[in-house]
Write a protein that holds these residues in place. Structure first.
Motif, PDB file in Angstrom:
ATOM      1  N   GLU A 218      13.600   8.270  -3.171  1.00 58.97           N
ATOM      2  CA  GLU A 218      12.882   7.298  -3.793  1.00 58.97           C
ATOM      3  C   GLU A 218      12.810   6.443  -2.435  1.00 58.97           C
ATOM      4  O   GLU A 218      13.238   5.871  -1.760  1.00 58.97           O
TER       5      GLU A 218
ATOM      6  N   THR B  45      10.076   3.144  -1.676  1.00 60.32           N
ATOM      7  CA  THR B  45       9.022   1.967  -2.140  1.00 60.32           C
ATOM      8  C   THR B  45       8.479   1.325  -0.922  1.00 60.32           C
ATOM      9  O   THR B  45       9.011   1.116   0.104  1.00 60.32           O
TER      10      THR B  45
ATOM     11  N   THR C  38      10.249   9.591  -6.508  1.00 61.22           N
ATOM     12  CA  THR C  38       9.671   8.173  -6.777  1.00 61.22           C
ATOM     13  C   THR C  38       9.151   7.574  -5.699  1.00 61.22           C
ATOM     14  O   THR C  38       9.628   7.483  -4.441  1.00 61.22           O
TER      15      THR C  38
ATOM     16  N   SER D  87       6.274   4.493  -4.567  1.00 62.66           N
ATOM     17  CA  SER D  87       5.803   3.281  -4.936  1.00 62.66           C
ATOM     18  C   SER D  87       5.302   2.503  -3.725  1.00 62.66           C
ATOM     19  O   SER D  87       5.861   2.500  -2.743  1.00 62.66           O
TER      20      SER D  87
ATOM     21  N   SER E 258       1.978  -3.346  -2.538  1.00 61.90           N
ATOM     22  CA  SER E 258       0.887  -3.980  -3.132  1.00 61.90           C
ATOM     23  C   SER E 258      -0.176  -4.680  -2.181  1.00 61.90           C
ATOM     24  O   SER E 258       0.172  -5.020  -1.072  1.00 61.90           O
TER      25      SER E 258
ATOM     26  N   GLU F  51       7.777  10.033 -10.220  1.00 58.58           N
ATOM     27  CA  GLU F  51       7.317   8.693 -10.696  1.00 58.58           C
ATOM     28  C   GLU F  51       6.693   8.258  -9.680  1.00 58.58           C
ATOM     29  O   GLU F  51       6.675   8.239  -8.530  1.00 58.58           O
TER      30      GLU F  51
ATOM     31  N   GLN G  21       4.657   5.108  -8.764  1.00 59.21           N
ATOM     32  CA  GLN G  21       4.498   3.857  -9.232  1.00 59.21           C
ATOM     33  C   GLN G  21       3.567   2.941  -8.538  1.00 59.21           C
ATOM     34  O   GLN G  21       3.823   2.418  -7.295  1.00 59.21           O
ATOM     35  N   GLY G  22       2.202   2.999  -8.856  1.00 61.35           N
ATOM     36  CA  GLY G  22       1.255   2.091  -7.905  1.00 61.35           C
ATOM     37  C   GLY G  22       0.797   2.737  -6.845  1.00 61.35           C
ATOM     38  O   GLY G  22       0.306   2.144  -5.920  1.00 61.35           O
ATOM     39  N   VAL G  23       1.039   4.128  -6.652  1.00 62.90           N
ATOM     40  CA  VAL G  23       0.743   4.850  -5.282  1.00 62.90           C
ATOM     41  C   VAL G  23      -0.448   4.800  -5.123  1.00 62.90           C
ATOM     42  O   VAL G  23      -1.330   5.445  -5.852  1.00 62.90           O
TER      43      VAL G  23
ATOM     44  N   SER H  34       2.093   4.923 -13.031  1.00 63.95           N
ATOM     45  CA  SER H  34       2.073   3.418 -13.241  1.00 63.95           C
ATOM     46  C   SER H  34       0.764   2.920 -12.429  1.00 63.95           C
ATOM     47  O   SER H  34       0.932   3.051 -11.324  1.00 63.95           O
TER      48      SER H  34
END
Length: 397
Positions: A239, A241, A264, A266, A269, A293, A295-297, A328
């Motif tokens: 994971e 992020t 995962t 991410s 932003s 997952e 997530q906003g990649v 996502s």
């Protein structure tokens, strides 16, 4: 015939152990049952002393400070009087070392060194909000020794500041038993030069790795350095992020992707990604991956994420064991070419994803007024997945 009086002391030890195991998460009840008899006390001790918290509290009240200091002193005295209690301690939390002026750390540092020096069976170690520069040499050595205990299985570092990543490498030279490593919001004061020519055998096989925070790239570079003893060939869960570039993730997947089962990713932003997803990162590097997952990649205002996800899903002819995918994204007030999503539908409906059971798409919107328009535009882009009843789309505001 004689009848033996029914008392708590006559309860078989197996039943006592089972009852106490059911109460393992209720500390107040454990304290109460430990006073019943010697048998109940013996069964309760491993649960009562399983976890200790050595965190420093941030207080300016004299009463709270005295209570905190007495807690440290009483704990040390208890371990000194009963040396065997240290064999029950499995989880340790250390934190709150933020400032030598506002923190009472300087009053308990010597006691902290003595307490940690007694610990020998710790399996789960959590360091949170520890400023390395405020530790004395003895405290640093105590922490490094604690991280290298031959019983450590899980190590968590959260919101810690180190002088450089060489100090982080010292903490990560963990024993062979380490399986779960979590590095979140690790900061350094200055970058350090890598020690060339120093190669350490990667004897510590990690099965779960979590990296989060603003400095993902240097952390990954540090754990992939030859001087680090971590071995990722058996990694099962990854994971990450706060991703700002694809090349770094590609290096991790190249090294650890052969056995990876859960992934995962991410993205950070509002950041324009560097590198190319299709060249540096793709699921061909993870043939055993089962759950993914995203997530906003690569979904930012200035960069189209759909081509990146499409390239990521391409297996280059390698059969995939992927069972579920979660994508996502955040839809802002800018134009989105929804027709690009047909490429994702074609990739996931390919014969290479025969094990696929669920595809979940989560769309985060700024206002409810956009939902109907987005819903009409998006759902028609997945005809193949919809026909197989694999698609699930959720809209969040």
């Amino acid at each position: 015939m004689t009848y033996q009086s029914a008392t708590m002391s006559n309860v078989p030890q197996e039943i006592v152990d089972h009852i106490v195991d059911l109460l393992s998460f209720d500390q107040q009840t454990l304290f109460a049952v430990s006073l019943v008899s010697r048998a109940w006390n013996t069964a309760s001790r491993p649960h009562i002393f399983r976890s200790i918290d050595l965190s420093v509290i941030d207080t300016h009240r004299l009463a709270d400070l005295q209570r905190f200091l007495s807690h440290y002193i009483d704990l040390y005295a208890l371990l000194h009087r009963n040396p065997r209690l240290v064999y029950y301690i499995r989880e340790v939390t250390i934190g709150g070392v933020l400032s030598p002026i506002l923190s009472p750390w300087k009053f308990v540092e010597k006691i902290f060194v003595k307490i940690t020096g007694k610990l020998c069976q710790v399996q789960f170690l959590r360091l949170r909000e520890v400023m390395w520069i405020y530790l004395s040499d003895e405290a640093r050595h105590a922490l490094i020794t604690l991280c290298r205990l031959p019983t450590i299985q899980q190590l968590v570092l959260y919101n810690c500041q180190l002088p450089n990543f060489s100090e982080l490498a010292l903490l990560l030279r963990s024993p062979r038993t380490l399986e779960n490593l979590q590095l979140s919001h690790i900061r350094t004061q200055k970058s350090s030069q890598r020690r060339r020519g120093l190669v350490v055998p990667r004897h510590c096989s990690i099965q779960q790795l979590v990296i989060a925070g603003s400095e993902v790239r240097p952390i990954i570079a540090g754990i992939l350095d030859p001087s680090c003893c971590l071995n990722f060939s058996g990694l099962r869960k990854l994971e990450i992020t706060g991703i700002k570039d694809a090349l770094t993730i590609g290096q991790v997947l190249t090294l650890a992707g052969s056995h990876l089962e859960e992934l995962t990713l991410s993205a950070a932003s509002e950041y324009v990604p560097e590198g190319t997803i299709g060249d540096d990162v793709n699921f061909a590097l993870t043939p055993r991956l089962r759950h993914a997952e995203l997530q906003g990649v690569q979904f930012t205002r200035k960069y189209s994420g759909v081509p990146c996800v499409t390239n990521l899903l391409r297996t280059r002819g390698v059969p995939s064991n992927l069972e579920s995918v979660l994508i996502s994204m955040v839809v802002d007030n800018h134009k989105v070419d929804w027709t690009e999503w047909q490429a994702i539908d074609q990739e996931l409906a390919d014969a290479g994803f025969r094990s696929l059971q669920k595809v979940e798409v989560i769309v985060h919107m700024r206002s409810r007024a956009e939902q109907r328009k987005i819903q009409r535009s998006l759902e028609v882009q997945f005809p193949k997945l919809s026909s197989k009843n694999l698609l699930s789309i959720m809209y969040c505001i």
